[in-house]
Design an enzyme around this catalytic site. Structure first.
Site, PDB file in Angstrom:
ATOM      1  N   ASN A  10      60.528   2.795  61.509  1.00  0.00           N
ATOM      2  CA  ASN A  10      59.915   1.887  60.543  1.00  0.00           C
ATOM      3  C   ASN A  10      58.709   1.239  61.221  1.00  0.00           C
ATOM      4  OD1 ASN A  10      59.203  -0.094  58.746  1.00  0.00           O
ATOM      5  ND2 ASN A  10      61.087  -1.293  58.960  1.00  0.00           N
ATOM      6  N   LYS A  12      56.452  -0.656  60.001  1.00  0.00           N
ATOM      7  CA  LYS A  12      56.082  -1.972  59.455  1.00  0.00           C
ATOM      8  C   LYS A  12      54.558  -2.030  59.256  1.00  0.00           C
ATOM      9  CE  LYS A  12      60.265  -3.755  61.506  1.00  0.00           C
ATOM     10  NZ  LYS A  12      61.000  -4.838  62.127  1.00  0.00           N
ATOM     11  N   HIS A  95      65.090  -4.270  53.426  1.00  0.00           N
ATOM     12  CA  HIS A  95      64.839  -4.715  54.801  1.00  0.00           C
ATOM     13  C   HIS A  95      64.856  -6.242  54.833  1.00  0.00           C
ATOM     14  CE1 HIS A  95      63.007  -5.376  58.677  1.00  0.00           C
ATOM     15  NE2 HIS A  95      63.357  -4.141  58.969  1.00  0.00           N
ATOM     16  N   GLU A  97      63.059  -8.296  56.317  1.00  0.00           N
ATOM     17  CA  GLU A  97      61.734  -8.930  56.169  1.00  0.00           C
ATOM     18  C   GLU A  97      61.355  -9.038  54.694  1.00  0.00           C
ATOM     19  OE1 GLU A  97      59.759  -6.306  58.919  1.00  0.00           O
ATOM     20  OE2 GLU A  97      60.966  -7.177  60.524  1.00  0.00           O
ATOM     21  N   GLU A 167      71.328  -3.782  60.080  1.00  0.00           N
ATOM     22  CA  GLU A 167      70.336  -4.401  60.952  1.00  0.00           C
ATOM     23  C   GLU A 167      70.618  -5.902  61.046  1.00  0.00           C
ATOM     24  OE1 GLU A 167      66.506  -1.876  61.126  1.00  0.00           O
ATOM     25  OE2 GLU A 167      66.314  -3.219  59.428  1.00  0.00           O
ATOM     26  N   GLY A 173      63.441  -7.264  66.343  1.00  0.00           N
ATOM     27  CA  GLY A 173      62.233  -7.719  67.029  1.00  0.00           C
ATOM     28  C   GLY A 173      62.473  -8.791  68.067  1.00  0.00           C
ATOM     29  N   SER A 213      66.144  -4.043  67.812  1.00  0.00           N
ATOM     30  CA  SER A 213      65.866  -3.959  69.254  1.00  0.00           C
ATOM     31  C   SER A 213      66.496  -2.725  69.902  1.00  0.00           C
ATOM     32  CB  SER A 213      66.298  -5.243  69.975  1.00  0.00           C
ATOM     33  OG  SER A 213      65.528  -6.343  69.508  1.00  0.00           O
TER      34      SER A 213
HETATM   35  P1  13P Z   1      62.927  -3.586  66.055  1.00  0.00           P
HETATM   36  O1  13P Z   1      63.401  -2.231  66.539  1.00  0.00           O
HETATM   37  O2  13P Z   1      61.496  -3.855  66.386  1.00  0.00           O
HETATM   38  O3  13P Z   1      63.850  -4.686  66.477  1.00  0.00           O
HETATM   39  O4  13P Z   1      62.966  -3.551  64.457  1.00  0.00           O
HETATM   40  C1  13P Z   1      64.082  -3.035  63.816  1.00  0.00           C
HETATM   41  C2  13P Z   1      63.779  -2.919  62.378  1.00  0.00           C
HETATM   42  O5  13P Z   1      63.556  -3.891  61.698  1.00  0.00           O
HETATM   43  C3  13P Z   1      63.733  -1.565  61.798  1.00  0.00           C
HETATM   44  O6  13P Z   1      63.676  -1.600  60.419  1.00  0.00           O
END
Ligand code: 13P
Length: 250
Positions: A10, A12, A95, A97, A167, A173, A213
């Site tokens: 992903n 982003k 997601h 976010e 997740e 992140g 992560s």
């Molecule tokens: P990170 O791997 O940067 O923590 O993000 C995970 C994520 O949100 C994948 O959709």
């Protein structure tokens, strides 16, 4: 039952056009004995080129979002039909976010699922608890509600097109991944919920990815869990070497 593993990136809201094209070529040109699925989720504006560059490569292309509406006067939105019409195969829905920063509720996500599956796109449906919920120890109740309110009205046929990604929000992140034990425990719980709603056979077929992560140095341990069918990778999917090394660790 053996489920086909998935490693998905992903991206982003990252990468310039030239960086994105280079990353696509790097992932494409890397030949491996990996018999699972590799999916990349670039920004909308790179999708058409991504589909063309990855044609017949075995690497699949997905979008990070779509409108809950079918079509019409929704300035700035992108529809599931549009994505499908350019050859996009997968879509991320739910997601954290999108939930947190854009106010997407379980109800909105249910609408997005309907419109996506109609077109037909395959869906990576994300769930996972924020830190305060984990600290209170109520993560199972929290994730149950996410699944119940968005996924549980689906038909069996539609559910076959859905991959779940667990997740934990506190791991995204943050550099603080769930431990392999925490991940496996939640994945087993989610599979149990699927069995209750859709039956054991469906639960055994459903792929459940871990995200948060996930990096080359922790991927192998995270993916060893019996109910962990691969990963949805954020930051580490932006560097070809890291992403490829995560695929190799499956
Ligand atoms: P990170 O791997 O940067 O923590 O993000 C995970 C994520 O949100 C994948 O959709």
């Amino acid at each position: 039952m053996s489920r086909k593993k998935i490693i998905a990136g992903n991206w982003k809201m990252n990468l310039s056009h030239s960086e994105a094209m280079q990353l696509i070529r790097d992932v494409r040109d890397w030949k491996s004995g990996f018999d699972g699925e590799v999916i990349v989720f670039p920004s909308f504006i790179y999708l058409t080129e991504a589909v063309a560059l990855l044609k017949d490569s075995g690497v699949k292309v997905g979008a990070q979002n779509c409108s809950a509406k079918e079509s019409g006067a929704f300035t700035g939105e992108v529809s599931a039909a549009m994505l499908s019409s350019i050859g996009v195969e997968y879509l991320i829905i739910g997601h954290s976010e999108r939930r947190e920063l854009f106010g997407e509720t379980n109800e909105v996500l249910k609408e997005k699922l309907k419109v996506a599956l109609r077109h037909p796109l395959k869906v990576v449906f994300c769930c996972g608890e924020p830190l305060d919920i984990r600290q209170a120890g109520t993560q199972e109740e929290y994730v149950s509600k996410q699944l119940e309110e968005s996924l549980f009205a689906l038909s069996d046929e539609d559910m076959l097109q859905v991959v779940i990604a667990y997740e934990p929000v506190w791991a995204i992140g943050s550099g603080l991944n769930a431990t392999p034990e925490q991940a496996q425990q939640m994945h087993a719980f989610i599979r149990g919920k699927m069995a209750e709603q859709f039956g054991k056979a469906m639960a055994l077929q459903t792929r459940i990815l871990y995200g948060g992560s996930c990096k080359p140095d922790n991927a192998a341990a995270l993916f060893r869990g019996a109910d962990v069918d691969g990963g949805l990778i954020g930051g580490a999917s932006l560097k070809a070497n890291d992403f490829i090394s995560i695929i190799q660790s499956v």
